[in-house]
Write a protein that holds these residues in place. Sequence first.
Motif, short mmCIF file in Angstrom:
data_model
loop_
_atom_site.label_atom_id
_atom_site.label_comp_id
_atom_site.label_asym_id
_atom_site.label_seq_id
_atom_site.Cartn_x
_atom_site.Cartn_y
_atom_site.Cartn_z
N GLY A 93 0.78 -1.48 0.04
CA GLY A 93 0.12 -0.01 0.02
C GLY A 93 0.50 1.23 0.16
N ASP A 94 2.04 1.08 0.27
CA ASP A 94 2.90 2.30 -0.01
C ASP A 94 3.02 3.19 -1.27
OD1 ASP A 94 3.65 2.43 2.62
OD2 ASP A 94 5.58 1.38 2.55
N ILE A 95 3.10 4.32 -1.14
CA ILE A 95 3.16 4.89 -2.52
C ILE A 95 4.57 5.22 -2.68
CG2 ILE A 95 2.30 6.90 -4.06
CD1 ILE A 95 0.34 4.83 -3.61
N VAL A 96 5.29 4.95 -3.88
CA VAL A 96 6.52 5.15 -4.11
C VAL A 96 6.97 5.72 -5.23
CG1 VAL A 96 7.49 3.32 -2.47
CG2 VAL A 96 7.08 2.81 -4.92
N SER A 97 8.21 6.35 -5.43
CA SER A 97 8.55 6.89 -6.61
C SER A 97 10.01 6.29 -7.07
CB SER A 97 8.60 8.35 -6.69
OG SER A 97 9.89 8.75 -5.59
N GLY A 98 10.35 6.17 -8.09
CA GLY A 98 11.63 5.55 -8.33
C GLY A 98 11.81 5.61 -10.22
N VAL A 99 12.80 5.37 -10.71
CA VAL A 99 13.22 5.38 -12.07
C VAL A 99 12.67 3.93 -12.45
CG1 VAL A 99 14.60 5.34 -14.00
CG2 VAL A 99 14.76 6.86 -11.78
N PHE A 100 11.45 3.33 -12.63
CA PHE A 100 11.11 2.15 -12.88
C PHE A 100 10.61 1.87 -14.41
CE2 PHE A 100 8.74 2.95 -8.51
CZ PHE A 100 10.02 2.71 -7.78
N GLY A 101 10.75 2.76 -15.16
CA GLY A 101 10.43 2.83 -16.53
C GLY A 101 9.23 2.36 -17.06
N TRP A 102 9.19 2.02 -18.12
CA TRP A 102 7.64 2.08 -18.89
C TRP A 102 7.37 0.49 -18.75
CZ3 TRP A 102 8.58 4.96 -24.23
CH2 TRP A 102 8.39 6.46 -23.96
N THR A 103 6.68 0.31 -17.76
CA THR A 103 6.07 -0.98 -17.49
C THR A 103 4.76 -0.97 -16.52
OG1 THR A 103 6.63 -3.34 -16.78
CG2 THR A 103 7.76 -1.43 -15.69
N GLU A 104 4.17 -1.82 -16.70
CA GLU A 104 2.72 -1.78 -15.79
C GLU A 104 3.22 -2.24 -14.27
OE1 GLU A 104 -1.25 -2.15 -18.48
OE2 GLU A 104 0.12 -4.14 -18.19
N TYR A 105 3.99 -3.12 -14.31
CA TYR A 105 4.49 -3.91 -12.89
C TYR A 105 6.11 -4.05 -13.17
CZ TYR A 105 -0.61 -5.03 -12.44
OH TYR A 105 -2.03 -4.79 -12.41
N GLY A 106 6.53 -4.15 -11.81
CA GLY A 106 7.97 -4.43 -11.79
C GLY A 106 8.54 -4.95 -10.39
N VAL A 107 9.64 -5.39 -10.22
CA VAL A 107 10.26 -5.88 -9.07
C VAL A 107 11.25 -5.17 -8.98
CG1 VAL A 107 11.23 -7.65 -7.77
CG2 VAL A 107 9.16 -8.07 -8.62
N PHE A 108 11.58 -4.26 -7.65
CA PHE A 108 12.99 -3.38 -7.66
C PHE A 108 13.42 -3.63 -6.37
CE2 PHE A 108 9.57 -1.62 -10.51
CZ PHE A 108 10.14 -1.56 -11.53
N ASP A 109 14.64 -3.31 -6.24
CA ASP A 109 15.35 -3.36 -4.98
C ASP A 109 14.73 -1.90 -4.12
OD1 ASP A 109 16.84 -5.46 -5.65
OD2 ASP A 109 18.45 -4.00 -6.33
N ASP A 110 14.62 -2.29 -2.84
CA ASP A 110 14.02 -1.20 -2.02
C ASP A 110 15.16 0.13 -2.18
OD1 ASP A 110 12.63 -2.85 -0.64
OD2 ASP A 110 13.57 -2.42 1.25
N LYS A 111 16.48 0.05 -2.39
CA LYS A 111 17.31 1.21 -2.78
C LYS A 111 16.69 1.93 -3.83
CE LYS A 111 20.81 -1.37 -4.78
NZ LYS A 111 22.51 -1.91 -4.76
N ALA A 112 16.19 1.35 -4.65
CA ALA A 112 15.50 2.07 -6.20
C ALA A 112 14.29 2.97 -5.95
CB ALA A 112 15.42 1.02 -7.14
N ALA A 113 14.01 2.82 -4.75
CA ALA A 113 12.44 3.42 -4.49
C ALA A 113 12.60 4.47 -3.18
CB ALA A 113 11.62 2.38 -4.13
N GLU A 114 11.88 5.28 -3.47
CA GLU A 114 11.63 6.38 -2.40
C GLU A 114 10.13 6.45 -1.86
OE1 GLU A 114 13.30 8.90 0.34
OE2 GLU A 114 14.39 8.12 -1.37
N LYS A 115 9.80 6.44 -0.57
CA LYS A 115 8.44 6.47 -0.35
C LYS A 115 7.82 7.91 -0.22
CE LYS A 115 5.19 5.22 3.65
NZ LYS A 115 4.97 4.76 4.87
N ILE A 116 6.73 8.17 -0.74
CA ILE A 116 5.94 9.32 -0.84
C ILE A 116 5.32 9.51 0.25
CG2 ILE A 116 4.22 10.76 -2.27
CD1 ILE A 116 5.56 9.74 -4.68
N HIS A 117 5.34 10.60 1.13
CA HIS A 117 4.57 10.97 2.35
C HIS A 117 3.75 12.11 1.87
CE1 HIS A 117 7.04 8.50 5.05
NE2 HIS A 117 8.26 8.98 4.08
#
Length: 342
Positions: A93-117
């Motif tokens: 349920g966390d909303i996150v930002s990151g350089v995830f690319g043009w994909t509907e879904y993906g698996v990413f390392d924690d360090k690639a994401a930032e939680k949006i408050h």
Amino acid sequence: MAPAQYTRITLAERPKTSITSSTFKREVVPFDLKPGPKQILVKAHYTSIDPAMRGWLNDARSYIRPVQIGEVMRAGVIGEVLEAGPGSKFAKGDIVSGVFGWTEYGVFDDKAAEKIHTQPGVDILDYLGPLGTTGLTAYFGLLDVGQVKAGETLVVSGAAGATGSVVCQIGKKKGAKVYAIAGSQDKCDWLEKELGVDKAFNYKSPTFFDDFRKTVGYLDVYFDNVGGDILNYMLTRLKPKARIVLCGAISDYNKAKPKGLSSYTNLIAQRARIEGFIVFDYAARYPEAQRELASWLKDGSLKRRFHIVKGLDKAPDALNLLFNGGNTGKLVVQISDVKAKL
């Protein structure tokens, strides 16, 4: 419930000039995604469309590795955590930002994401706009590189875009006289009536150069988003000790061979400075900028506009909008059915 398959867009070939229908490839692949330790499964909601993405397609030395053939197209994304792997710092349920690319879904390392408050007066989309790299580029480019001061004359090209529109408003906040350059009368009207610039010029007008010379005269700071003929002309309008902030060159990105500048010797005569910069170099200072930018959003003094294109399939076409003047404000693609409040 997880889907049976999902869509992603990969780089199929490197464009020599403009992006075409064969530049990217749409792939529908089985949904077999599962986060491992300290990883997250993300469902993308929105993806950012930025001029820099065109440069990432070139197989050339730059500040970042080019996107490789067959790779998912690189892009900033806001999404939602559907599942967190063992030991992850995120939760479902966390909303996150990151350089995830043009994909509907993906698996990413924690360090690639930032939680949006989320906070009052700020929407999640703002983290792709004024609180994301475009707004941060405006903030550090104008204040650190341009060092704009009260009473100075600031000129901004690409002023109706995501970065330029924020530059204009910060310039006014700092007490500068702000002149904007855009590519249509509608954009000029928005810049003057909504954002409060002192004057906006349509560079497509046959009298643009004469109008600029008569109205502005000479400048202290030029925030350049376009390069090309406009930059070459601004080099002739410098005051002593003027600063040119070289942020982008959108007029040249699709050219096989840009023609270059002929007015650069004015930098010598006016003891002026031209400096390029990359916003990623300021990563350690993002929080300070985001705090100030967020405070302006909350009090309503920083305005923003989003141009939203719906559907991941439309992302390549959306990227081309940046080069034909088809957008005003921040351009994003809506990937899921989650809607922002803006």
